[in-house]
Design a protein around this motif. Structure first.
Motif, mmCIF file in Angstrom:
data_model
loop_
_atom_site.group_PDB
_atom_site.id
_atom_site.type_symbol
_atom_site.label_atom_id
_atom_site.label_comp_id
_atom_site.label_asym_id
_atom_site.label_seq_id
_atom_site.Cartn_x
_atom_site.Cartn_y
_atom_site.Cartn_z
ATOM 1 N N LEU A 35 -17.450 -10.054 29.077
ATOM 2 C CA LEU A 35 -19.220 -9.784 29.603
ATOM 3 C C LEU A 35 -19.729 -10.216 27.613
ATOM 4 O O LEU A 35 -20.588 -10.752 28.109
ATOM 5 C CB LEU A 35 -19.655 -8.473 29.596
ATOM 6 C CG LEU A 35 -19.528 -7.999 31.359
ATOM 7 C CD1 LEU A 35 -20.518 -6.958 31.607
ATOM 8 C CD2 LEU A 35 -19.813 -8.983 32.146
ATOM 9 N N ALA A 36 -18.669 -10.221 26.890
ATOM 10 C CA ALA A 36 -19.100 -10.770 25.309
ATOM 11 C C ALA A 36 -19.969 -11.523 25.940
ATOM 12 O O ALA A 36 -20.840 -12.072 25.455
ATOM 13 C CB ALA A 36 -18.090 -10.442 24.333
ATOM 14 N N ARG A 37 -19.505 -12.414 26.019
ATOM 15 C CA ARG A 37 -19.739 -14.114 26.075
ATOM 16 C C ARG A 37 -20.974 -14.067 26.423
ATOM 17 O O ARG A 37 -22.012 -15.014 26.739
ATOM 18 C CB ARG A 37 -18.667 -14.598 26.524
ATOM 19 C CG ARG A 37 -18.162 -14.930 27.680
ATOM 20 C CD ARG A 37 -17.102 -15.950 28.122
ATOM 21 N NE ARG A 37 -16.579 -16.337 29.209
ATOM 22 C CZ ARG A 37 -15.785 -15.935 29.902
ATOM 23 N NH1 ARG A 37 -15.283 -14.671 28.952
ATOM 24 N NH2 ARG A 37 -15.391 -16.267 31.420
ATOM 25 N N PHE A 38 -20.756 -13.575 27.579
ATOM 26 C CA PHE A 38 -22.167 -14.075 28.431
ATOM 27 C C PHE A 38 -23.311 -12.444 28.158
ATOM 28 O O PHE A 38 -24.516 -13.612 28.254
ATOM 29 C CB PHE A 38 -21.951 -13.131 29.422
ATOM 30 C CG PHE A 38 -20.909 -14.384 30.829
ATOM 31 C CD1 PHE A 38 -21.637 -14.876 30.941
ATOM 32 C CD2 PHE A 38 -19.661 -13.628 31.079
ATOM 33 C CE1 PHE A 38 -19.662 -16.413 31.732
ATOM 34 C CE2 PHE A 38 -19.453 -13.951 31.264
ATOM 35 C CZ PHE A 38 -19.383 -15.278 31.641
ATOM 36 N N ARG A 39 -23.041 -12.163 27.383
ATOM 37 C CA ARG A 39 -24.328 -11.057 26.680
ATOM 38 C C ARG A 39 -24.705 -12.092 25.377
ATOM 39 O O ARG A 39 -25.670 -11.705 25.104
ATOM 40 C CB ARG A 39 -23.841 -9.888 26.253
ATOM 41 C CG ARG A 39 -23.095 -8.781 27.149
ATOM 42 C CD ARG A 39 -24.032 -7.693 26.786
ATOM 43 N NE ARG A 39 -22.614 -7.178 25.309
ATOM 44 C CZ ARG A 39 -21.115 -7.582 25.487
ATOM 45 N NH1 ARG A 39 -20.255 -7.480 26.334
ATOM 46 N NH2 ARG A 39 -20.027 -6.943 23.622
ATOM 47 N N THR A 40 -24.039 -12.732 24.300
ATOM 48 C CA THR A 40 -24.387 -13.152 23.806
ATOM 49 C C THR A 40 -25.411 -14.505 23.701
ATOM 50 O O THR A 40 -26.294 -15.074 23.274
ATOM 51 C CB THR A 40 -22.917 -13.800 22.673
ATOM 52 O OG1 THR A 40 -22.182 -14.770 23.475
ATOM 53 C CG2 THR A 40 -22.563 -12.863 22.173
#
Length: 150
Positions: free
Chosen positions: A125-130
């Motif tokens: 999910l990291a890339r979507f959180r950013t």
């Protein structure tokens, strides 16, 4: 190889649909009802073959084939695997919803595999959180809380 794997998965479903057959040994029920196991294993076949849509469908069937309130860890892990397949297809909203359902089943479960799954989910999910995707941000907050409690 692909055709053989698909044929075996089809045969397992045919046998399952044909009826109960022999009594299931007690050790085979450790993962839940036979239908759930067949769906989960079929999902793994599709995942290995790169058919993420079919894999996600089979993981969902596996999760819903287990009795409510039992096999919480296994249901959660099937849902996690399904969410991963949904994400691979680019369906972030659907994946977040499925991961959320998985986390519902993890409530009260203490397992190294569920912790590992939640940690991997946070990485996915990291890339979507950013990018500020709301469902990813909300799910990540829930994951942080889960990891702090277990």
């Amino acid at each position: 190889m692909r055709q053989a794997a698909l044929a075996e998965a089809r045969q397992a479903r045919v046998l399952l649909d044909a009826g109960p057959g022999d009594e299931v040994p007690f050790w085979a029920l450790a993962w839940g009802p036979p239908a759930a196991s067949v769906h989960s294993r079929t999902a793994k076949v599709y995942e290995t073959l790169g058919d993420h849509r079919a894999a996600a469908e089979q993981y969902a069937r596996a999760a819903s084939s287990r009795p409510a309130g039992t096999y919480a860890r296994i249901v959660a892990l099937d849902l996690v695997a399904g969410a991963e397949m949904q994400l691979k297809r680019g369906n972030i909203e659907q994946a977040c919803a499925t991961w959320g359902r998985a986390m519902d089943h993890m409530d009260g479960v203490r397992s190294a595999r569920t912790r590992k799954a939640v940690t991997a989910m946070r990485t996915d999910l990291a890339r979507f959180r950013t990018r500020g995707v709301r469902c990813a941000t909300e799910l990540d907050a829930r994951a942080i809380d889960f990891l702090a409690r277990t």
